[in-house]
Design an enzyme around this catalytic site. Structure first.
Site, PDB file in Angstrom:
ATOM      1  N   GLU A  76      39.937  42.607  39.146  1.00  0.00           N
ATOM      2  CA  GLU A  76      38.776  42.404  39.965  1.00  0.00           C
ATOM      3  C   GLU A  76      38.504  43.679  40.799  1.00  0.00           C
ATOM      4  OE1 GLU A  76      36.286  40.461  40.344  1.00  0.00           O
ATOM      5  OE2 GLU A  76      35.213  41.121  42.141  1.00  0.00           O
ATOM      6  N   ASP A  77      39.898  44.218  41.306  1.00  0.00           N
ATOM      7  CA  ASP A  77      39.490  45.311  42.262  1.00  0.00           C
ATOM      8  C   ASP A  77      40.271  46.531  41.532  1.00  0.00           C
ATOM      9  OD1 ASP A  77      38.675  43.706  43.878  1.00  0.00           O
ATOM     10  OD2 ASP A  77      40.344  43.567  45.261  1.00  0.00           O
TER      11      ASP A  77
END
Ligand code: MN
Length: 702
Positions: A76-77
């Protein structure tokens, strides 16, 4: 925050060396991937995944879950692909991380629809690997613990979502400790003032209670020793949010809640539980009706314990829970206890995992049945609050249902077909309304009839997601078949006017038109017509490839039989009854509404063949039709009894009656009666007219 080395040390308590090293590797991978990123608090980002892994290690989760926890924000990051994790850490870990990432992308914002979809995602993820949800819950728990750094609005949003979704899920999975923490943290963030006030009150009450608590504890311990039973006596306190909910939900005063003294006795084995129960019932008098055996019949989330309430000295109520150490672990960690026991190689509490799986399976089944995500979320939300009643089938099988369940819920729990065809029920051998809420211990017998169908009114009282979903599904099917048959009649009627018929059209022509409308099969087209989404007149001209010059020859009106079902309704404005001249007004999605030919609401649409269709009544029309009469009469004693008598004498039924006094002498009565047709109505009116003092009778029109 402990370092990775300290963490690895902890892990070696229950994982082997290779596994610990894999977890370390995942940590270093995450540290590098998040390099340069910081948490809101200013700490290095990797402290967050480490903390999440710590939470999972408290529950002795396996090394793959811990690796997934370390890596849970990487996709996700940091934009690292799932495939990269796959090569580095294997498919299982990559799938877990991917699952958690998908849940992270959930966007709860405001709309219920969005929320529903998120719930679906969560259910799907759980079904694939239940560990996904455990990592997600741990992730959320750490975020809740570090919530203060966020701005007010964001904090409240996350807290609300935690209370509404994460806490119930933790509860459903039997994870009591996590649920309590979610609720208290969520409560503090949502209502800081109220939380603080309750906390202060609890602290004050604790001081006052101390002496009594000690005394009770002493006497319980003494009692166990005397009987030669081994067990640990622990005092319990309700958590803040629990107190708050009791004050709000049950409208109890704070003191009332705090006046109850609660203890838990933890023992070695099941047999001892029952012996301890006997001993404490001997010590203090038990409160009748309060004893619950959740050992023999565990709660839906796997919870097991004995519950009883005693009258202590000076009559103070004492709530006691008695359970084994395993049950205690289960009660605190729920589904996660599965790993706890696997790791310790003690006998696993059977069934918890299976129960959770079964629930997830049920959720997925509901999802497939539900027409849209809102229906689905409604079903799931209900199932997330497991306050059960236990009832018996006539053969003595125990059924577990949510509180407030009715015989219809019971019928659907037994079998979908039983639910769909149920017409009545006996509760403890007596006929009872299907809508009556069931009580624990009742025996419920369902009377069903082949060919019977679910009643739309059931949706007003059923409680379980299963019943709700199946009723809706059955109604949808019924509506579809009724729409198709009405659509077919409407279309054929117009085609007949053009000297044609659906059977006379060529296959090619029909398919060309279906393709034009982007429909698959002719039933879809007929359904659309029956529902009022498409006009029979327009469709007929397309089917005949008519250029618009040609008008249909004057064909007879369509006959209404009264058996058209859900797609045909009678207008409330003019309440037509058989014998009245009528027209059908088609409105999109609702099907056909029958109006009086001269109803003012129809207006100009009357002449538009795309909106209105001439109708007639079939000779053998069935049903009862309501009609409203307005009667002006001289005021007299016992007037209503007289009117009722007359209607009754003419075989009519009064559905509703209301009366206005116009002046001292004249009354105006509004009477809704149900009749078969106009002839029947005439008979009713004749009887009414014969009454003394009746001046005028008119059919009311709004
Ligand atoms: Mn996270």
């Amino acid at each position: 925050m402990p370092s990775i080395d300290a963490f690895a040390d902890r892990l070696s308590g229950y994982l082997d060396n290779d596994q610990v090293n894999l977890v370390r590797r995942a940590y270093f991978y995450a540290e590098q991937a998040h390099d340069g990123q910081r948490r809101r608090s200013g700490e290095a980002y990797v402290t967050h995944p480490l903390a999440v892994a710590n939470i999972l290690a408290d529950m002795h989760m396996d090394h793959q879950s811990l690796m997934a926890a370390m890596l849970h924000d990487v996709i996700e990051d940091t934009g690292i692909a799932k495939e990269a994790l796959n090569t580095q850490f294997g498919e299982t870990v990559a799938e877990l991380v991917d699952g958690v990432s998908k849940l992270t992308q959930m966007n709860f914002e405001t709309k219920a629809e969005a929320q529903a979809e998120n719930f679906q995602k969560m259910a799907m993820a759980m079904a694939r690997d239940i560990r996904v949800i455990l990592v997600k819950l741990a992730d959320r728990l750490h975020n809740m613990r570090t919530l203060e750094v966020l701005s007010g609005e964001k904090r409240r949003r996350i807290a609300k979502e935690t209370l509404e979704i994460y806490a119930p899920i933790a509860n459903r999975l039997g994870m009591h400790s996590m649920r309590v923490e979610f609720e208290d943290l969520g409560f503090k963030a949502m209502h800081p003032m109220r939380a603080e006030r309750i906390r202060a009150a609890v602290r004050r009450a604790r001081g006052n209670r101390k002496e009594i608590v000690n005394k009770i504890e002493e006497s319980l311990t003494h009692c166990l020793t005397r009987e030669g039973l081994e067990g640990e006596v622990l005092g319990r306190e309700k958590h803040l949010y629990g107190i708050y909910q009791k004050m709000r939900g049950k409208r109890k005063a704070f003191n009332e809640i705090m006046d109850v003294y609660a203890f838990r006795i933890v023992v070695d084995k099941v047999d001892t539980c029952y012996r301890v129960l006997g001993a404490v019932h001997n010590l203090y008098k038990p409160l009748p009706g309060r004893f619950k055996d959740y050992i023999a019949i565990p709660k839906a989330n796997g919870y097991q314990s004995l519950h009883t309430t005693l009258f202590g000295m000076h009559g103070v109520p004492i709530e006691i829970q008695i359970r084994t150490r395993e049950m205690e672990e289960m009660a605190n960690n729920g589904i996660a206890a599965h790993w706890l026991y696997k790791a310790n190689e003690i006998d696993q509490p059977k069934g918890t995992h299976a129960r959770a799986r079964q629930w997830v399976k049920g959720v997925l089944e509901m999802q497939q049945r539900a027409g849209n995500s809102l229906e689905f979320i409604e079903s799931v939300k209900i199932d997330l609050f497991p306050d059960e009643v236990y009832v018996f089938t006539p053969k003595g099988r125990i059924m577990e249902l949510p509180k407030g369940s009715t015989a219809v819920d019971f019928a659907y729990a037994v079998h979908t077909d039983v639910g769909n065809t149920c017409i009545a029920c006996r509760i403890n051998r007596r006929l009872a309304p299907l809508s009556q809420a069931l009580e624990s211990g009742s025996t419920v017998e369902i009377v069903s009839a082949p060919g019977a169908r679910p009643n739309p009114a059931w949706l007003n009282f059923v409680v379980t997601g299963k019943a709700r979903t199946h009723i809706r599904h059955a109604l949808k099917l019924q509506r579809r078949s009724e729409s198709i048959s009405l659509g077919e009649r409407l279309l054929n009627k117009v085609l007949t006017g053009f000297n044609s018929h659906l059977d006379k059209l060529t296959h090619e022509r029909v398919h060309a038109v279906l393709a034009e409308y982007r429909l698959e099969v002719i039933e879809d087209l007929l359904e659309d017509i029956g529902l009022g989404n498409r006009m029979a007149y327009v469709v007929a001209r397309r089917l005949l490839a008519s250029d618009g010059e040609q008008l249909p020859s004057a064909e007879g009106p369509l006959a209404i039989r009264g058996t058209e079902g859900l797609v045909l309704s009678y207008a409330k404005c003019c309440t037509p009854i058989p014998g009245d001249p009528i027209v059908g007004h088609l409105s999109a999605g609702k099907g056909m509404v029958v109006h009086l030919d001269n109803c003012r609401n129809i207006g100009e649409a009357r002449h538009n063949p795309e909106k209105c269709i001439q109708l007639s009544w079939a000779k053998d029309v069935v049903g009862e039709f309501n009609v409203e009469l307005r009667i002006e009469l001289e005021h007299q004693r016992g007037l209503i009894a007289l009117l009722a008598g007359s209607v009754n004498a003419a075989d009519g039924n009064i559905e509703k009656i209301s009366m206005d006094e116009r002046d001292g002498r004249i009354s105006v009565v509004q009477l809704v009666v149900s009749v078969h047709d106009r002839v029947h109505l005439a008979r009713v009116i004749k009887k009414l007219r014969a009454l003394k003092g009746v001046m005028r009778i008119t059919r009311a029109r709004t």
